[in-house]
Design an enzyme around this catalytic site. Sequence first.
Site, PDB file in Angstrom:
ATOM      1  CB  SER A 133      24.806  40.688  32.235  1.00 12.85           C
ATOM      2  OG  SER A 133      24.157  39.367  32.217  1.00 12.85           O
ATOM      3  CG  ASP A 195      28.517  35.030  37.021  1.00 18.66           C
ATOM      4  OD1 ASP A 195      26.943  34.552  37.001  1.00 18.66           O
ATOM      5  OD2 ASP A 195      28.462  35.972  36.514  1.00 18.66           O
ATOM      6  CG  HIS A 309      25.132  37.494  36.684  1.00 18.45           C
ATOM      7  ND1 HIS A 309      25.975  37.388  35.814  1.00 18.45           N
ATOM      8  CD2 HIS A 309      24.030  37.910  35.941  1.00 18.45           C
ATOM      9  CE1 HIS A 309      25.808  37.880  34.735  1.00 18.45           C
ATOM     10  NE2 HIS A 309      24.839  38.582  34.736  1.00 18.45           N
TER      11      HIS A 309
END
Length: 622
Positions: A133, A195, A309
């Site tokens: 991330s 994602d 994600h």
Amino acid sequence: MGTETSSFETSEMLAKFLASTPLLSESWRLCNISNTSTPRGFLTEQIGDVGYIAFSGIQTVGNSEPSCGNLVPLMESDGNALFIPLHRLNEGEEPVMVHEGLLQLFLSMHTNFQNQMLALTEKSKPIVITGHSLGGTVATLCTLWLLSYFQLVSSPLQVLCITFGSPMLGNESLSKAVLRERWGGNFCNVVSKHDIMPRMLFAPQASFTQLHFPVLLKYWHLSMTSPRFGMLAQLQDEDKAELLRLVMCHLEVIAQAGEEVAKSLFWPLGSYLFCSEEGAICVDNAVSVIKMMYLLLMTGSPCSSVEDHLKYGDYVEKVSLQFLKQSSFMQADIPESSYESGVAMALQSLGIYSQETVARPVKDCLKTARRMGLRPNLNAAKLAVSLAKINPYRAQIEWYKASCDESDDHMGYYDCFKQRDNSKKGSKVNLNRHKLAVFWNNVIKMLDNNELPYDFNRRAKWVNTSQFYKLLVEPLDIAEYYRTGMHHVKGHYLKHGRERRYEIFDRWWKERKVSVDENNKRSKFAGLTQDSRFWARVEEAREWLDNIRSESDPRKLALLWEHIDAFEKYARELVDNMEVSRDVLLKNSSYNLWVVEWSKLKSQLKKLSPQFPDYMNGEVVP
């Protein structure tokens, strides 16, 4: 790598390498640990001879949220000169820009991890920098910093950056700068099929409400800490749908713009490993990466765009399994060509082999990536032909050098060219010098535009040829610079006149694999002086000597003595190691005349030795 190898095939080799080694799985394991145990931080670990640093995906970016496109020039923000190689720009090129909030996040952490990182490099062979991330963008900036540092200190250590679901970092100029430094292969971005985080910055800031991203980020952060905590910050289904629609809308415009006109504030950097429940494929062409991001997101839903994600652990396991078994797509007809077979396997790896509406454009996208991937090797082959055509120009300069070195005036190659008249011979050599410069500047331009193979600068043929060209021709460039008085207009050659191609060739030569024979001591003088900048240093030393005779300021005088002493030691070492061509020591060469003048001045000043440094009593170079 043979000339038939394409970019698509090379990307697949990277994917297979990562999947067949522990690097991918270990990177995710450490990212997962960092998410739970070191939020807003990082961890380091040594596994065998591989050093890892993993940045947590739980990060705070301050007022500049990752959903906004707030780009700033990297050069203006790089007060500590951490990314010097990325500051080099071609004429007319836009400055390298990065996301302000993500850059500030990296800078706020740099002091903390710098010492640990450098300590890790002392006991590791390869270094793997990873992050999930927002931690992925910190990992990317950390890798860019470390590659810049390694270039500065000429370190041979290998660095690989592996990110998971990382947002975009900067503009197209950043991507070009990375390719120009031949660093593209150091970055692998793992992106799951649906994602939304890696695709988020393709949509402009104004498209989002103030609540969308903060709530989404809070949900992700809580879920990374513990899945049950994620329930405390859920984004409403209608908000997820709106977020997906906005990203898809802007991504579609960019993806369908075409190869030459696709524009976006943010641009892919490095290779992208697209993964799904069935496996993964790897693509490194930026335009194809954007199109793949759009086409794969088309197959998702508002819910999967958010949940994907958090599923990289599952996908990494699937990627590893993909390369341990034969693909099951063989139930369909086996394509005739190996390339078609590879594309079919890629489609199945993405789980879209049977989805005709998406499979066809993805197949076209992969074909485009392959076509563009073939260009670098074809260009390299054409360059080899062009090189053969210009070799006679180089041979004529070699003949000119030999004739100058044997001349009765005992001036040598450099001074003969510098003091040449309007003879046909001198004019011909000067014309050949320009023709060779055009060829090598074109090589550099092709490298800058990523039009040559990724390992071009490591291929022995081109490293050795460029080095020979530099040693042979740069002395002529220096001679012409001082002959035409450019040093009075722009300043001395080394700081103000040296062409960029020579700096690049210096780096190629430093980074080459050195054979055992190269370390053997010479038994005779070199055919070409091994420092192509030697004559520029001589010209500066001549000016220092002139200035000493007229300078009265004690501080300036002391600095001149220091400069001359350093040059004398530098030249003595080259001569003692026989790393100069014999023309350097000819009776009337600029260098030998400098030695004579310096000896006379030292002899005169010995009578006044108390006024001058002790090193005035040293020996001069013969």
